[in-house]
Design a protein around this motif. Structure first.
Motif, PDB file in Angstrom:
ATOM      1  N   TRP A 128      91.434  36.082  73.654  1.00 32.72           N
ATOM      2  CA  TRP A 128      92.466  35.607  72.736  1.00 32.72           C
ATOM      3  C   TRP A 128      93.810  36.116  73.248  1.00 32.72           C
ATOM      4  N   ASP A 129      94.721  35.191  73.581  1.00 35.21           N
ATOM      5  CA  ASP A 129      95.996  35.620  74.177  1.00 35.21           C
ATOM      6  C   ASP A 129      97.126  35.739  73.160  1.00 35.21           C
ATOM      7  N   GLY A 130      96.781  35.663  71.877  1.00 35.97           N
ATOM      8  CA  GLY A 130      97.783  35.765  70.824  1.00 35.97           C
ATOM      9  C   GLY A 130      98.115  34.437  70.187  1.00 35.97           C
ATOM     10  N   SER A 131      97.783  33.345  70.894  1.00 36.38           N
ATOM     11  CA  SER A 131      98.066  32.019  70.330  1.00 36.38           C
ATOM     12  C   SER A 131      96.908  31.045  70.502  1.00 36.38           C
ATOM     13  N   VAL A 132      96.123  31.185  71.578  1.00 37.97           N
ATOM     14  CA  VAL A 132      94.983  30.306  71.826  1.00 37.97           C
ATOM     15  C   VAL A 132      93.825  31.112  72.401  1.00 37.97           C
ATOM     16  N   PHE A 133      92.634  30.522  72.329  1.00 34.19           N
ATOM     17  CA  PHE A 133      91.483  31.078  73.029  1.00 34.19           C
ATOM     18  C   PHE A 133      91.551  30.631  74.487  1.00 34.19           C
ATOM     19  N   VAL A 134      91.339  31.550  75.393  1.00 35.09           N
ATOM     20  CA  VAL A 134      91.311  31.245  76.823  1.00 35.09           C
ATOM     21  C   VAL A 134      89.874  31.408  77.306  1.00 35.09           C
ATOM     22  N   VAL A 135      89.315  30.308  77.803  1.00 35.90           N
ATOM     23  CA  VAL A 135      87.909  30.259  78.180  1.00 35.90           C
ATOM     24  C   VAL A 135      87.824  30.112  79.703  1.00 35.90           C
ATOM     25  N   THR A 136      87.143  31.042  80.355  1.00 40.92           N
ATOM     26  CA  THR A 136      86.962  30.988  81.807  1.00 40.92           C
ATOM     27  C   THR A 136      85.619  30.353  82.120  1.00 40.92           C
ATOM     28  N   VAL A 137      85.671  29.291  82.930  1.00 38.54           N
ATOM     29  CA  VAL A 137      84.471  28.519  83.276  1.00 38.54           C
ATOM     30  C   VAL A 137      84.479  28.268  84.773  1.00 38.54           C
ATOM     31  N   GLY A 138      83.588  28.933  85.493  1.00 38.24           N
ATOM     32  CA  GLY A 138      83.490  28.692  86.925  1.00 38.24           C
ATOM     33  C   GLY A 138      84.790  28.858  87.675  1.00 38.24           C
ATOM     34  N   GLY A 139      85.579  29.844  87.344  1.00 36.16           N
ATOM     35  CA  GLY A 139      86.847  30.083  88.014  1.00 36.16           C
ATOM     36  C   GLY A 139      88.020  29.357  87.392  1.00 36.16           C
ATOM     37  N   GLU A 140      87.761  28.353  86.548  1.00 32.79           N
ATOM     38  CA  GLU A 140      88.830  27.639  85.853  1.00 32.79           C
ATOM     39  C   GLU A 140      89.097  28.296  84.504  1.00 32.79           C
ATOM     40  N   ARG A 141      90.314  28.120  84.020  1.00 33.27           N
ATOM     41  CA  ARG A 141      90.686  28.649  82.716  1.00 33.27           C
ATOM     42  C   ARG A 141      91.095  27.485  81.820  1.00 33.27           C
ATOM     43  N   MET A 142      90.439  27.378  80.674  1.00 36.91           N
ATOM     44  CA  MET A 142      90.730  26.354  79.681  1.00 36.91           C
ATOM     45  C   MET A 142      91.214  27.053  78.419  1.00 36.91           C
ATOM     46  N   SER A 143      91.938  26.332  77.594  1.00 34.51           N
ATOM     47  CA  SER A 143      92.423  26.935  76.357  1.00 34.51           C
ATOM     48  C   SER A 143      92.128  26.014  75.181  1.00 34.51           C
ATOM     49  N   ALA A 144      92.007  26.645  73.998  1.00 33.28           N
ATOM     50  CA  ALA A 144      91.696  25.884  72.797  1.00 33.28           C
ATOM     51  C   ALA A 144      92.280  26.588  71.581  1.00 33.28           C
ATOM     52  N   ARG A 145      92.665  25.787  70.597  1.00 29.48           N
ATOM     53  CA  ARG A 145      93.172  26.348  69.345  1.00 29.48           C
ATOM     54  C   ARG A 145      92.051  26.958  68.525  1.00 29.48           C
TER      55      ARG A 145
END
Length: 422
Positions: A128-145
């Motif tokens: 949690w970066d303070g505003s969104v969830f940051v999800v690491t998948v196979g070296g990629e980073r995705m974000s979600a509310r």
């Protein structure tokens, strides 16, 4: 389609693509929401190790991914039947309960039509970066509310059996993968008397191969309580009531209500009894023992040696076999990918479990909602693992994410009143 690291934040990322998150993707399809469902497996499968040809689903076909919220949805079970030209055959069959094999085929049919599903995508970190969830998948980073955790369960083997070598022990989840090996064994012991244990015992009896022992610590080989008014305890009305109770009361009720979701179908018990009655003299021995608990296990000169305790007398005795099938249930998978930036912001109950709101989100200081699917037995009661609550749970989650009533939720779902009179 693969979700990329450069994309704008998703509205929802759901981790795990079991039936519940698959249902979330189905209901979200066509909405003005960006949803991604991630799963580490290469494709959708469901209980393959227990997919006996005649095994029946224990709920009605209406407990599909969508029907109890949107019965006219294009991904309903009836739509699947129509698409596969099986609608009239199902009608003439006159049974509400599909086989598990057909239900998995339905789920795979749905999965094949949803672009929001991404298989072969293992989540390694969630922050949690303070505003969104940051999800690491196979070296990629995705974000979600918002995030939905539906990672499901994993086979649980009790400590009393856990040290047996792999060639002497298997969990019922792997039964069909090792069935040939079991049929070659001289003596097979099934431990556990839920539906899975009963189906394993039934299959071994039908094969008439090894000597079979079936052991349970419960006082009887108890049937699933499938009476109509008891089934009302799997409805949203009962979930409302259960969630309103104190934690200590909820914990007591869950222990008392185990037959609502851990018992054996009456049909399976009847089949087992018929087989026992029909067995010829000279067939391999059969032993059914209730009220016994496994205290320890070891491999000795006579194969596997189990120390059992008879619960009514407190006395212990020895039991020998060649292989043990542990039909001992499942536990929630550990959330090893969840980082401290998330875990430290959630609230827990007195037992250390996540405190979960009625809308299936976790209490805490996160600005985004963290929802759970089928990890809320302690807060929402016996309906939590029931397929029949999946569509309503997902509609509740999507309404919360959208901030409006996208789906009309059922208001009256039981004839029974559970709480005090108004």
């Amino acid at each position: 389609m693969s979700p990329g690291s450069g994309d704008a934040p998703y509205d929802v990322i759901a981790i795990g693509a079991g039936p519940f998150n698959l249902g979330l993707a189905a209901l979200a399809d066509g909405l003005d929401l960006r949803v991604a469902v991630l799963d580490s497996r290469p494709e959708f499968t469901w209980h393959r190790g227990l997919m006996f040809d005649d095994a029946m689903l224990q709920v009605s076909f209406l407990a599909d991914l969508v029907s109890l919220v949107e019965p006219a949805h294009r991904l309903s079970f009836l739509s699947y039947l129509r698409d596969n030209d099986r609608l009239y055959q199902f009608y003439v069959r006159e049974k509400f309960h599909p086989t598990r094999r057909e239900y998995e085929a339905y789920l795979r049919w749905c999965a094949g039509q949803l672009d929001s599903l991404h298989f072969g995508r293992e989540v390694t970190e969630v922050e949690w970066d303070g505003s969104v969830f940051v999800v690491t998948v196979g070296g990629e980073r995705m974000s979600a509310r918002h995030l939905v955790l539906g990672v499901g369960t994993e086979p649980a083997v009790p400590a009393a059996l856990a040290d047996l070598p792999a060639d002497r022990l298997l969990h019922s989840a792997d039964y069909l993968y090792r069935r040939d090996e079991l049929l070659r064994a001289g003596r097979v012991t099934v431990v556990g008397s839920g539906q899975s244990g009963a189906e394993c015992a039934l299959d071994l009896l039908r094969a008439d191969g090894p000597a079979v022992s079936w052991l349970t610590r419960t006082a009887s080989f108890a049937p699933l309580d499938y009476s109509k008014l008891v089934l009302e305890m799997t409805t949203p009305s009962y979930v409302d009531y259960f969630h309103s109770l104190d934690e200590t009361v909820r914990d007591r009720l869950v222990k008392e209500q185990w037959r609502h979701y851990k018992g054996i179908s009456s049909e399976t018990l009847d089949q087992i009894h018929d087989l026992l009655y029909q067995r010829e003299l000279g067939s391999a021995p059969v032993e059914l023992q209730c009220g016994v608990a496994v205290e320890s296990s070891a491999v000795g000169a006579d194969g596997v040696e189990l120390t059992l305790r008879h619960t009514d007398t407190g006395r212990t005795f020895q039991h020998s076999c060649d292989v043990v099938v542990a039909a001992t249930g499942y536990r929630n998978r550990p959330l090893t990918f969840l980082q401290a930036s998330v875990d430290s912001l959630v609230e827990r109950d007195a037992a250390g479990r996540w405190a979960i709101k009625r809308d299936h989100s976790v209490e805490g200081a996160l600005a985004g909602r963290l929802f759970v699917a089928n990890a809320d037995l302690h807060s929402h009661g016996v309906a939590a693992p029931d397929l029949g609550i999946g569509a309503v749970r997902n509609a509740t989650i999507l309404n919360a994410v959208a901030g409006r009533e996208v789906f009309r939720l059922p208001k009256s779902t039981a004839f029974t009143s559970f709480g005090l009179p108004a």
